[in-house]
Design a protein around this motif. Structure first.
Motif, mmCIF file in Angstrom:
data_model
loop_
_atom_site.group_PDB
_atom_site.id
_atom_site.type_symbol
_atom_site.label_atom_id
_atom_site.label_comp_id
_atom_site.label_asym_id
_atom_site.label_seq_id
_atom_site.Cartn_x
_atom_site.Cartn_y
_atom_site.Cartn_z
ATOM 1 N N PRO A 137 0.797 -1.231 0.000
ATOM 2 C CA PRO A 137 0.000 0.000 0.000
ATOM 3 C C PRO A 137 0.825 1.275 0.000
ATOM 4 C CG PRO A 137 -0.927 -1.590 1.528
ATOM 5 C CD PRO A 137 0.396 -2.149 1.091
ATOM 6 N N ALA A 138 2.028 1.217 0.573
ATOM 7 C CA ALA A 138 2.865 2.417 0.623
ATOM 8 C C ALA A 138 3.249 2.897 -0.769
ATOM 9 C CB ALA A 138 4.122 2.141 1.450
ATOM 10 N N ASP A 139 3.302 1.999 -1.739
ATOM 11 C CA ASP A 139 3.646 2.396 -3.102
ATOM 12 C C ASP A 139 2.576 3.300 -3.711
ATOM 13 O OD1 ASP A 139 6.031 0.996 -3.132
ATOM 14 O OD2 ASP A 139 5.154 -0.814 -3.983
ATOM 15 N N GLY A 143 0.189 10.412 0.201
ATOM 16 C CA GLY A 143 0.630 11.306 1.261
ATOM 17 C C GLY A 143 -0.324 11.400 2.424
ATOM 18 N N VAL A 144 -1.550 10.921 2.233
ATOM 19 C CA VAL A 144 -2.538 10.955 3.314
ATOM 20 C C VAL A 144 -2.224 9.914 4.373
ATOM 21 C CG1 VAL A 144 -4.996 10.656 3.847
ATOM 22 C CG2 VAL A 144 -4.308 11.887 1.797
ATOM 23 N N THR A 155 -11.273 10.734 2.820
ATOM 24 C CA THR A 155 -10.277 11.411 2.002
ATOM 25 C C THR A 155 -9.624 10.443 1.021
ATOM 26 O OG1 THR A 155 -9.773 12.870 3.858
ATOM 27 C CG2 THR A 155 -8.193 12.825 2.037
ATOM 28 N N ALA A 156 -9.577 10.821 -0.262
ATOM 29 C CA ALA A 156 -8.914 9.973 -1.254
ATOM 30 C C ALA A 156 -7.445 9.832 -0.889
ATOM 31 C CB ALA A 156 -9.058 10.582 -2.636
ATOM 32 N N SER A 157 -6.941 8.605 -0.875
ATOM 33 C CA SER A 157 -5.606 8.390 -0.323
ATOM 34 C C SER A 157 -4.695 7.515 -1.167
ATOM 35 C CB SER A 157 -5.723 7.769 1.078
ATOM 36 O OG SER A 157 -6.431 6.545 1.011
ATOM 37 N N CYS A 158 -5.205 6.939 -2.273
ATOM 38 C CA CYS A 158 -4.389 6.035 -3.082
ATOM 39 C C CYS A 158 -4.283 6.536 -4.513
ATOM 40 C CB CYS A 158 -4.989 4.631 -3.119
ATOM 41 S SG CYS A 158 -5.212 3.827 -1.532
#
Length: 539
Positions: A137-139, A143-144, A155-158
């Protein structure tokens, strides 16, 4: 031969084809479609050898459609091919293509994190080659810091696996595969080793949370975008999302979730192996009904969209035409497509800014008796409704669909004053062969009194049991349905017309007359197995 009222192939002789700024190989003959808005759309062709700026050889070796877990169990080694692939895309000039091919020792896989497409550059994935997405997931995190979990923060996070912004003349072509590995166990974050992407998504069905999973392809802004022949499969979230584009040709694509790599034949998963049954660990088998929010093809706020000769089976909408902000969506053609598991060829639910001029020709739907199966649908509610005007369906074959027809202004219980209004909806030629589990299924007609549904039906025929139309209301609709609907019948017959006229709720009226008796749409050769066009399909 099957009846194809307005969607027969038109053959035109060409010397070479050009899409946007990308030069494509010469061919003696291509297939073309005439669009309702007066243009001709040609079947795309693969790039010419002279247009290839870089050939990239695969480095990974999949086994039975999966990458070995040991390959990327270390999160630091989760996406070894990202830099090389992105670098080649960046160095290409407009009008050129990056060609992904098998390695010298027969390697057929790439393993990447998010990459970005470039204007005028085509990504060409060769037959037999698969681009796999990272399971770290870190890839994808933008930034969230939430990618790979489900919580109450919306909040959109990916970032998507493949994205593009304001591109002109770009695309993805070839007979290769883009695989999001939705059933793969995550390698970092709070769900490392305990959940797959699809386990994270399923949490939205058991709690009031938002999933933070990446899409497979996300294009926002631009024009003349092309998808040709490519398979998109096993996305952690939506497969293909297209926003604010003018001019998209998606031809001969396949969208599949889950593939055979994450399930058993015909989705016959053993007990206690699917996300709805496991507890405290990750699922090991998946079905289309347990891979949530895996929409197939979602154009939003876009114009001049063509989806043709394509095949879709997934865990949410096959297609979702949206119009939530901007200038709305208009001029869309869906021709010669096959749908399987999924929630329908849908318009909505966001229709705030309006949807118009939608044409569906020669559509085949086999819902496999899924409890979530839908055929054709227009949906919205009072929180983000708007005008949907001019939607036409011609030459439709269906079988094994729980809800063949859904036109619903009360799609959710959300409140507001943005009332939906579905006008000038026409079904001209639909044949439903019935369902073992659901008979004729359900036909939903629900609208507001001030914004009545206007729908014309001609040559709409159900074999055997007729669809249930007289039913209880829902989500604040009138208590009895159909409600607030203006029906026009004819000139062809409507097999359930008498049921509608005898039993209905308030605000329903009827017009037209049956003056012709055409044969039902010929569905004798319509239904084909997905596995006949994509070998790793379980159906």
């Amino acid at each position: 031969m099957r009846a194809r009222p307005l969607s027969q192939k038109v053959l035109s002789r060409t010397v070479c084809a050009v899409l946007g700024t990308v030069a494509f190989a010469c061919a003696a003959q291509t297939t073309s479609l005439q669009t309702p808005w007066g243009t001709t759309v040609n079947e795309p062709l693969l790039p010419a050898a002279t247009a290839v700026c870089a050939v990239v050889k695969a480095t990974q070796t999949p086994v039975n459609g999966l990458l070995p877990a040991s390959l990327d169990s270390d999160p630091a080694k989760s996406a070894p091919d990202t830099a090389s692939m992105q670098g080649k895309i960046n160095q290409c000039a407009s009008g050129e293509a990056v060609h992904l091919v098998q390695g010298d020792a027969g390697q057929s896989g790439f393993l990447i994190g998010p990459i970005t497409l470039k204007s005028g550059v085509t990504l060409w994935i060769d037959k037999g080659v698969t681009v796999f997405g990272s399971r770290n997931p870190a890839d994808y995190d933008n930034g969230v810091g939430l990618c790979g979990i489900a919580n109450t923060d919306a909040t959109a996070s990916c970032n998507a696996l493949i994205s593009a912004s304001k591109v002109t003349g770009a695309g993805i072509v070839g007979e290769g595969v883009i695989d999001g590995r939705g059933g793969a166990v995550l390698t970092s974050g709070q769900n490392a080793g305990v959940k797959t992407w699809w386990d994270v998504a399923y949490q939205t069905k058991t709690a009031n949370v938002t999933q933070h999973n990446p899409r497979l392809l996300d294009v926002e802004g631009g024009s003349n975008f092309t998808l040709y022949g490519v398979t998109f499969q096993n996305s952690p979230n939506m497969h293909v999302v297209l926003d604010k584009l003018d001019g998209v040709t998606a031809w001969g694509i396949k969208i599949l979730s889950p593939s055979a790599a994450y399930t058993q034949g015909a989705y016959a998963c053993p007990k206690n192996t699917t996300p709805d049954q496991v507890s405290g660990t990750y699922a090991t088998c998946f079905t289309p009904d347990t891979v949530k929010n895996t929409d197939g093809f979602d154009p939003g706020e876009s114009s001049h969209i063509v989806l043709a000769y394509s095949y879709i089976s997934d865990g949410d909408d096959h297609v979702a035409v949206k119009a939530g902000s901007g200038t709305g969506s208009q001029h869309l053609l869906f021709a010669h497509d096959h749908l399987y598991y999924g929630h329908g060829l849908s318009v909505g639910s966001e229709t705030n800014t309006g949807v118009s001029d939608v044409t569906v020709q020669d559509l085949v739907v086999d819902g496999h008796d899924s409890p979530n199966g839908v055929g054709i649908r227009i949906k919205s509610d009072a929180s983000h409704g708007g005008v949907v005007n001019g939607v036409t369906y011609q030459g439709v074959c269906m079988q094994n669909v729980r809800q063949p027809l859904v036109f619903d202004s009360y799609y959710s219980s959300s409140k507001g004053k943005k009332y939906p209004w579905f006008r000038n909806v026409t079904i001209n030629g639909l044949h439903d062969l019935g369902s073992v589990a659901y008979g004729g299924g359900q036909a939903v007609f629900a609208a507001y009194a001030k914004e009545p549904l206007q729908i014309a039906l001609s040559n709409v025929q159900f074999d055997g049991a007729q669809p249930t139309t007289y039913m209880k209301g829902h989500n604040g609709s009138p208590s009895v349905l159909p409600a607030n609907t203006v029906f026009t019948f004819g000139p062809g017959p409507v097999s359930f017309a008498q049921d509608l006229t005898q039993q209905h709720g308030t605000g329903v009226s009827f017009d037209g007359s049956i003056t012709a008796s055409p044969a039902p749409v010929d569905c004798s050769h319509a239904f084909v197995k997905f596995s006949s066009v994509q070998a790793n399909a379980p159906i």
